[in-house]
Design a protein around this motif. Structure first.
Motif, PDB file in Angstrom:
ATOM      1  N   VAL A  40       0.854  -1.188   0.000  1.00  0.00           N
ATOM      2  CA  VAL A  40       0.000   0.000   0.000  1.00  0.00           C
ATOM      3  C   VAL A  40       0.891   1.241   0.000  1.00  0.00           C
ATOM      4  N   TRP A  41       0.609   2.192  -0.903  1.00  0.00           N
ATOM      5  CA  TRP A  41       1.346   3.452  -0.929  1.00  0.00           C
ATOM      6  C   TRP A  41       0.757   4.438   0.074  1.00  0.00           C
ATOM      7  N   PHE A  42       1.610   5.098   0.818  1.00  0.00           N
ATOM      8  CA  PHE A  42       1.233   6.259   1.623  1.00  0.00           C
ATOM      9  C   PHE A  42       1.936   7.463   1.004  1.00  0.00           C
ATOM     10  N   ARG A  43       1.177   8.470   0.633  1.00  0.00           N
ATOM     11  CA  ARG A  43       1.707   9.583  -0.132  1.00  0.00           C
ATOM     12  C   ARG A  43       2.659  10.461   0.672  1.00  0.00           C
ATOM     13  N   ASN A  44       2.485  10.452   1.985  1.00  0.00           N
ATOM     14  CA  ASN A  44       3.320  11.289   2.842  1.00  0.00           C
ATOM     15  C   ASN A  44       3.838  10.427   3.990  1.00  0.00           C
ATOM     16  N   ILE A  45       5.145  10.406   4.174  1.00  0.00           N
ATOM     17  CA  ILE A  45       5.728   9.550   5.208  1.00  0.00           C
ATOM     18  C   ILE A  45       5.203   9.876   6.603  1.00  0.00           C
ATOM     19  N   TYR A  46       4.783  11.123   6.820  1.00  0.00           N
ATOM     20  CA  TYR A  46       4.340  11.513   8.161  1.00  0.00           C
ATOM     21  C   TYR A  46       2.936  10.997   8.490  1.00  0.00           C
ATOM     22  N   ASP A  47       2.274  10.379   7.496  1.00  0.00           N
ATOM     23  CA  ASP A  47       0.938   9.837   7.710  1.00  0.00           C
ATOM     24  C   ASP A  47       0.926   8.327   7.955  1.00  0.00           C
ATOM     25  N   ILE A  48       2.078   7.681   7.977  1.00  0.00           N
ATOM     26  CA  ILE A  48       2.073   6.221   8.098  1.00  0.00           C
ATOM     27  C   ILE A  48       1.438   5.788   9.422  1.00  0.00           C
ATOM     28  N   PRO A  49       0.735   4.642   9.425  1.00  0.00           N
ATOM     29  CA  PRO A  49      -0.030   4.203  10.600  1.00  0.00           C
ATOM     30  C   PRO A  49       0.846   3.545  11.663  1.00  0.00           C
ATOM     31  N   LEU A  50       1.697   4.338  12.298  1.00  0.00           N
ATOM     32  CA  LEU A  50       2.608   3.795  13.305  1.00  0.00           C
ATOM     33  C   LEU A  50       1.866   3.144  14.468  1.00  0.00           C
ATOM     34  N   ASP A  51       0.604   3.536  14.681  1.00  0.00           N
ATOM     35  CA  ASP A  51      -0.191   2.913  15.739  1.00  0.00           C
ATOM     36  C   ASP A  51      -0.733   1.559  15.323  1.00  0.00           C
ATOM     37  N   ASN A  52      -0.470   1.161  14.064  1.00  0.00           N
ATOM     38  CA  ASN A  52      -0.836  -0.169  13.592  1.00  0.00           C
ATOM     39  C   ASN A  52       0.374  -0.849  12.956  1.00  0.00           C
ATOM     40  N   MET A  53       1.542  -0.571  13.569  1.00  0.00           N
ATOM     41  CA  MET A  53       2.796  -1.169  13.142  1.00  0.00           C
ATOM     42  C   MET A  53       3.529  -1.654  14.393  1.00  0.00           C
ATOM     43  N   PHE A  54       4.624  -2.388  14.206  1.00  0.00           N
ATOM     44  CA  PHE A  54       5.401  -2.831  15.357  1.00  0.00           C
ATOM     45  C   PHE A  54       5.961  -1.613  16.086  1.00  0.00           C
ATOM     46  N   ALA A  55       6.019  -1.700  17.407  1.00  0.00           N
ATOM     47  CA  ALA A  55       6.384  -0.542  18.225  1.00  0.00           C
ATOM     48  C   ALA A  55       7.746   0.026  17.856  1.00  0.00           C
ATOM     49  N   ASP A  56       8.698  -0.826  17.496  1.00  0.00           N
ATOM     50  CA  ASP A  56      10.042  -0.327  17.211  1.00  0.00           C
ATOM     51  C   ASP A  56      10.083   0.600  16.002  1.00  0.00           C
ATOM     52  N   ASP A  57       9.063   0.512  15.116  1.00  0.00           N
ATOM     53  CA  ASP A  57       9.026   1.405  13.959  1.00  0.00           C
ATOM     54  C   ASP A  57       8.933   2.870  14.376  1.00  0.00           C
ATOM     55  N   SER A  58       8.314   3.125  15.531  1.00  0.00           N
ATOM     56  CA  SER A  58       8.229   4.505  16.024  1.00  0.00           C
ATOM     57  C   SER A  58       9.584   5.035  16.464  1.00  0.00           C
ATOM     58  N   LEU A  59      10.564   4.133  16.625  1.00  0.00           N
ATOM     59  CA  LEU A  59      11.909   4.536  17.022  1.00  0.00           C
ATOM     60  C   LEU A  59      12.824   4.706  15.811  1.00  0.00           C
ATOM     61  N   TRP A  60      13.103   3.600  15.113  1.00  0.00           N
ATOM     62  CA  TRP A  60      14.112   3.663  14.076  1.00  0.00           C
ATOM     63  C   TRP A  60      13.578   4.150  12.729  1.00  0.00           C
ATOM     64  N   LEU A  61      12.348   3.731  12.363  1.00  0.00           N
ATOM     65  CA  LEU A  61      11.838   4.087  11.038  1.00  0.00           C
ATOM     66  C   LEU A  61      11.593   5.586  10.932  1.00  0.00           C
ATOM     67  N   THR A  62      11.093   6.202  11.982  1.00  0.00           N
ATOM     68  CA  THR A  62      10.853   7.644  11.941  1.00  0.00           C
ATOM     69  C   THR A  62      12.165   8.413  11.755  1.00  0.00           C
ATOM     70  N   LYS A  63      13.233   7.954  12.407  1.00  0.00           N
ATOM     71  CA  LYS A  63      14.530   8.617  12.241  1.00  0.00           C
ATOM     72  C   LYS A  63      15.043   8.477  10.812  1.00  0.00           C
ATOM     73  N   LEU A  64      14.879   7.281  10.244  1.00  0.00           N
ATOM     74  CA  LEU A  64      15.341   7.054   8.873  1.00  0.00           C
ATOM     75  C   LEU A  64      14.565   7.926   7.887  1.00  0.00           C
ATOM     76  N   LEU A  65      13.257   7.978   8.047  1.00  0.00           N
ATOM     77  CA  LEU A  65      12.432   8.759   7.127  1.00  0.00           C
ATOM     78  C   LEU A  65      12.704  10.253   7.258  1.00  0.00           C
ATOM     79  N   GLN A  66      12.898  10.729   8.464  1.00  0.00           N
ATOM     80  CA  GLN A  66      13.228  12.139   8.653  1.00  0.00           C
ATOM     81  C   GLN A  66      14.560  12.477   7.996  1.00  0.00           C
TER      82      GLN A  66
END
Length: 223
Positions: free
Chosen positions: A189-215
């Motif tokens: 599934v495409w999300f048009r804006n990285i800041y809209d990704i459903p981190l509340d429906n993803m593995f908890a660690d994504d809120s740590l490392w994935l957000t840093k990578l995307l920023q």
């Protein structure tokens, strides 16, 4: 089935609106040494063995306004119902423990239909993520080989003109509009804006490392 219209964008913002609060997150180690210290302490009380090895691929697309991300909704197995990046267990019999990029190429093709040349995937290597678990006697630690590629495809919603391209982002893959498709395990599934990704429906660690990578890549896009 891949459906690029599932996720609508909100206005570009500099924060992840669905990021989990700190109370929901596990322990994040600021350095590899810190992680090894914890692992050594845990090994004194219970055996941990060698970590299981996995690949994980972040798939992005960019234009002059924003960065989009392709993630998958798991349909079965571990993490069913969650969104996640693509990847899986490395197969030692295929030489993937020696060349993790080979496993990343295989998993990406199986789960999305995106064919990434091995040399491009090698350039896409970002680093390793190490995970330990409190029930280490049941769930061994994990070593995840992380990759990040940029794709250009007319089916990426509103991607428009790609202003960066292979020169700015060397791990760059061109795909046909009809090439991206799911499999029995996951739906891309495409999300048009990285800041809209459903981190509340993803593995908890994504809120740590994935957000840093995307920023990091968003800041790089703006320079």
């Amino acid at each position: 089935m891949f459906d690029p219209t599932l996720c609508s964008p909100s206005q570009s913002r500099a924060e992840f609106v669905h990021r989990l609060p700190p109370i929901r997150l596990g322990e994040c180690h600021g350095s590899l040494c810190s992680f090894h210290d914890v692992r050594k302490a845990k090994t004194m009380s219970e055996p941990m063995g060698e970590p299981r090895q996995f690949s994980l691929i972040v798939v992005l697309s960019k234009d002059e306004h924003s960065i989009g991300i392709l993630i998958g909704r798991k349909k079965r197995g571990f993490g069913k119902g969650f969104f996640n990046c693509f990847g899986g267990k490395l197969e030692a019999s295929l030489g993937e423990h020696i060349q993790p990029a080979k496993g990343a190429v295989r998993e990406l093709s199986e789960e999305t239909g995106i064919v990434c040349p091995l040399e491009v995937m090698k350039r896409a290597f970002v680093g390793n993520i190490a995970f330990t678990f409190e029930d280490g006697d049941v769930n061994p630690s994990m070593k995840v080989h992380l990759f990040c590629i940029f794709v250009t495809t007319a089916s990426a919603p509103d991607r428009g003109r790609d202003t960066g391209g292979p020169q700015q982002f060397p791990a760059h893959v061109f795909v046909r509009p009809d090439q991206i498709r799911g499999c029995l395990e996951i739906d891309p599934v495409w999300f048009r804006n990285i800041y809209d990704i459903p981190l509340d429906n993803m593995f908890a660690d994504d809120s740590l490392w994935l957000t840093k990578l995307l920023q990091h890549y968003d800041e790089r896009r703006q320079t």
